[in-house]
Scaffold this motif. Structure first.
Motif, short mmCIF file in Angstrom:
data_model
loop_
_atom_site.label_atom_id
_atom_site.label_comp_id
_atom_site.label_asym_id
_atom_site.label_seq_id
_atom_site.Cartn_x
_atom_site.Cartn_y
_atom_site.Cartn_z
N GLU A 1 0.84 -1.21 0.00
CA GLU A 1 0.00 0.00 0.00
C GLU A 1 0.87 1.25 0.00
OE1 GLU A 1 -4.06 -1.41 2.29
OE2 GLU A 1 -2.29 -0.88 3.50
N ALA A 2 1.92 1.25 0.78
CA ALA A 2 2.81 2.42 0.84
C ALA A 2 3.48 2.67 -0.49
CB ALA A 2 3.85 2.23 1.93
N ARG A 3 3.82 1.62 -1.20
CA ARG A 3 4.44 1.80 -2.52
C ARG A 3 3.46 2.37 -3.53
NH1 ARG A 3 6.76 -3.17 -0.88
NH2 ARG A 3 8.97 -2.90 -0.43
N GLY A 4 2.19 2.21 -3.31
CA GLY A 4 1.17 2.74 -4.21
C GLY A 4 0.57 4.04 -3.74
N ALA A 5 1.11 4.60 -2.65
CA ALA A 5 0.55 5.83 -2.08
C ALA A 5 1.36 7.05 -2.51
CB ALA A 5 0.53 5.73 -0.56
N LEU A 6 0.71 8.16 -2.49
CA LEU A 6 1.36 9.43 -2.77
C LEU A 6 1.09 10.35 -1.59
CD1 LEU A 6 2.81 11.39 -4.70
CD2 LEU A 6 0.56 11.95 -5.63
N ARG A 7 2.14 10.77 -0.95
CA ARG A 7 2.00 11.68 0.18
C ARG A 7 2.47 13.06 -0.26
NH1 ARG A 7 4.22 10.78 6.30
NH2 ARG A 7 3.47 12.76 7.11
N ILE A 8 1.62 14.05 -0.07
CA ILE A 8 1.92 15.42 -0.48
C ILE A 8 1.96 16.29 0.76
CG2 ILE A 8 1.14 17.36 -1.89
CD1 ILE A 8 -0.55 15.16 -3.41
N THR A 9 3.04 17.03 0.92
CA THR A 9 3.19 17.90 2.06
C THR A 9 3.49 19.32 1.58
OG1 THR A 9 4.09 16.06 3.34
CG2 THR A 9 4.45 18.27 4.22
N VAL A 10 2.76 20.25 2.13
CA VAL A 10 3.04 21.67 1.87
C VAL A 10 3.21 22.37 3.20
CG1 VAL A 10 1.81 21.71 -0.34
CG2 VAL A 10 0.59 22.26 1.74
N GLY A 11 3.89 23.47 3.17
CA GLY A 11 4.13 24.22 4.40
C GLY A 11 4.14 25.71 4.13
N HIS A 12 4.53 26.44 5.13
CA HIS A 12 4.48 27.90 5.01
C HIS A 12 5.47 28.44 3.98
CE1 HIS A 12 7.76 27.46 7.91
NE2 HIS A 12 8.13 28.68 7.57
N THR A 13 6.46 27.65 3.60
CA THR A 13 7.42 28.11 2.59
C THR A 13 7.03 27.67 1.18
OG1 THR A 13 8.81 26.15 2.90
CG2 THR A 13 9.33 28.10 4.25
N THR A 14 5.97 26.88 1.05
CA THR A 14 5.50 26.44 -0.26
C THR A 14 4.93 27.62 -1.02
OG1 THR A 14 4.96 24.27 0.66
CG2 THR A 14 3.99 24.82 -1.48
N THR A 15 5.40 27.80 -2.24
CA THR A 15 4.95 28.92 -3.06
C THR A 15 3.93 28.46 -4.10
OG1 THR A 15 6.65 28.61 -4.75
CG2 THR A 15 7.23 30.00 -2.83
N ALA A 16 3.26 29.40 -4.69
CA ALA A 16 2.33 29.09 -5.78
C ALA A 16 3.10 28.43 -6.93
CB ALA A 16 1.62 30.35 -6.26
N ALA A 17 4.33 28.84 -7.17
CA ALA A 17 5.14 28.23 -8.22
C ALA A 17 5.44 26.77 -7.89
CB ALA A 17 6.44 29.01 -8.41
N ASP A 18 5.67 26.46 -6.61
CA ASP A 18 5.88 25.07 -6.20
C ASP A 18 4.65 24.23 -6.50
OD1 ASP A 18 8.43 25.68 -5.12
OD2 ASP A 18 7.58 26.07 -3.13
N VAL A 19 3.49 24.74 -6.17
CA VAL A 19 2.23 24.02 -6.41
C VAL A 19 2.02 23.85 -7.90
CG1 VAL A 19 -0.28 24.09 -6.14
CG2 VAL A 19 1.21 24.79 -4.24
N ASP A 20 2.26 24.90 -8.67
CA ASP A 20 2.11 24.80 -10.13
C ASP A 20 3.04 23.74 -10.71
OD1 ASP A 20 0.17 26.78 -10.12
OD2 ASP A 20 1.56 28.38 -10.70
N ALA A 21 4.29 23.70 -10.24
CA ALA A 21 5.26 22.71 -10.73
C ALA A 21 4.80 21.30 -10.37
CB ALA A 21 6.65 22.99 -10.16
#
Length: 53
Positions: A7-27
């Motif tokens: 299950e872990a090999r088929g999972a996608l974990r996404i983490t964002v924080g206060h330093t995440t920029t709109a450009a990071d999200v777009d990328a």
């Protein structure tokens, strides 16, 4: 995360924080379709836990 190895090999974990920029999200969003396609071809998509389980 409380998942089996498969299950872990088929999972996608996404983490964002206060330093995440709109450009990071777009990328990330630009790269996501290819990542999903590659994971599907590699056989990982069928290992992901199903929502509502």
């Amino acid at each position: 995360m409380g998942l089996t190895d498969d299950e872990a090999r088929g999972a996608l974990r996404i983490t964002v924080g206060h330093t995440t920029t709109a450009a990071d999200v777009d990328a990330f969003l630009a790269a996501l379709p290819d990542a999903v396609s590659r994971a599907t071809r590699a056989g990982y998509a069928d290992r992901a836990p199903q929502l509502g389980r």
